[in-house]
Write a protein that holds these residues in place. Sequence first.
Motif, PDB file in Angstrom:
ATOM      1  N   CYS A   1      -7.231  -1.183  -0.067  1.00  0.00           N
ATOM      2  CA  CYS A   1      -7.255  -0.324   1.131  1.00  0.00           C
ATOM      3  C   CYS A   1      -8.667   0.093   1.513  1.00  0.00           C
ATOM      4  CB  CYS A   1      -6.357   0.898   0.967  1.00  0.00           C
ATOM      5  SG  CYS A   1      -6.793   1.988  -0.388  1.00  0.00           S
TER       6      CYS A   1
ATOM      7  N   ALA B   1      -6.319   6.634  -3.358  1.00  0.00           N
ATOM      8  CA  ALA B   1      -5.880   7.571  -4.402  1.00  0.00           C
ATOM      9  C   ALA B   1      -4.774   7.034  -5.309  1.00  0.00           C
ATOM     10  CB  ALA B   1      -5.402   8.863  -3.744  1.00  0.00           C
TER      11      ALA B   1
ATOM     12  N   MET C   1       0.819  -1.222   0.000  1.00  0.00           N
ATOM     13  CA  MET C   1       0.000   0.000   0.000  1.00  0.00           C
ATOM     14  C   MET C   1       0.842   1.256   0.000  1.00  0.00           C
ATOM     15  SD  MET C   1      -3.190  -0.908   2.417  1.00  0.00           S
ATOM     16  CE  MET C   1      -4.230  -2.286   1.961  1.00  0.00           C
TER      17      MET C   1
ATOM     18  N   GLY D   1      -3.275   4.472   1.237  1.00  0.00           N
ATOM     19  CA  GLY D   1      -4.281   3.974   2.199  1.00  0.00           C
ATOM     20  C   GLY D   1      -5.589   4.738   2.136  1.00  0.00           C
TER      21      GLY D   1
HETATM   22  S1  FES Z   1      -3.061   2.226  -1.053  1.00  0.00           S
HETATM   23 FE1  FES Z   1      -3.394   3.884  -2.436  1.00  0.00          FE
HETATM   24  S2  FES Z   1      -5.234   3.262  -3.451  1.00  0.00           S
HETATM   25 FE2  FES Z   1      -4.961   1.743  -1.938  1.00  0.00          FE
END
Ligand code: FES
Length: 266
Positions: free
Chosen positions: A251, A229, A223, A226
């Motif tokens: 996430c 984006a 990730m 989180g």
């Molecule tokens: S960690 Fe960035 S979209 Fe899921």
Amino acid sequence: MSKRVIAKVISQEEISPRHFKMVIDAPEVAKEAKIGQFIHLKWVAKLNEHDPLLRRPISLNEIDQEAGTITIIYRAIGRGTQLLATLKAGDQVDLMGPIGMGFSIPEDTNKFVVVGGGMGIAPLYPVVKKLVELNKEVTVLIGAENKGQLLNLADYEEMDVELKASTVDGSYGYQGFVTEFLDDTLIDADYIYTCGPEVMMEVVQNWVIANDIKGEASLEERMGCGTGACLSCVCKIKVRNESGWDYKKTCIQGPVFPLNEVIFDD
Ligand code: FES
Ligand SMILES: Cc1cc2nc3c(=O)[nH]c(=O)nc-3n(C[C@H](O)[C@H](O)[C@H](O)COP(=O)(O)OP(=O)(O)OC[C@H]3O[C@@H](n4cnc5c(N)ncnc54)[C@H](O)[C@@H]3O)c2cc1C
């Protein structure tokens, strides 16, 4: 809703070599947290210090809303987690959370099986606690390299669950892999939760599909943000479209997905 908080470490303990249990004072997060969610956190030496830049996702192992605390169990494997492991009671962590879609507990279902391997045992403990509170019949299957890495073992031994544990080195329980319990156990299950190495979850998935059992899997993808984006955490989930699958963000749309819809083959 996920919040960013600078929270105080209440305690940190090395529970087995390179495995740490940290209790954090975070009432705002504990109040909102649901089983299967995670926090995205970083080590704080000085506020606004940004090394390492990226936060690390770690599952909630315990949520105590009364005390306003959350507990995580993690393995110190790289720079981020090794820095976290240096923290002591009174130090601060910078965390975002709670994040993600957690586990659900279907109504009118009685026999549950939980299959955890390695660090994947950590997010499953709150599910088991909740199922026991609801007086459900629970079988817990856990496997790890050795006894010290069978997370929450002492807790499970005291709970009203059927426990089967395996270790690769034979230091506790059956010597071998946790998936070797499936033949005896799953056929009698109505619903299953799993988390652990993909190869293990894929065996569990094959089993539940063959035996027409439903369940949920918690995935671990690398990730970045989180927050949905950056797209670094996407996984393939079956859907009814031309290709038969779509990318989902682990996430915020996961980390928990229906087990029979996850595509593990990449
Ligand atoms: S960690 Fe960035 S979209 Fe899921
Ligand atoms: C939803 C979720 C829950 C998790 N829960 C736990 C837990 O309860 N306990 C635990 O020990 N570990 C857990 N992990 C794995 C944990 O996030 C990684 O071990 C950790 O990020 C490694 O960071 P590092 O700096 O020590 O290692 P590095 O290798 O230095 O990390 C470098 C980068 O890769 C990412 N990364 C590395 N390994 C992983 C991984 N396996 N999964 C996701 N990102 C990774 C880091 O976030 C970081 O951005 C979880 C991962 C996810 C996605």
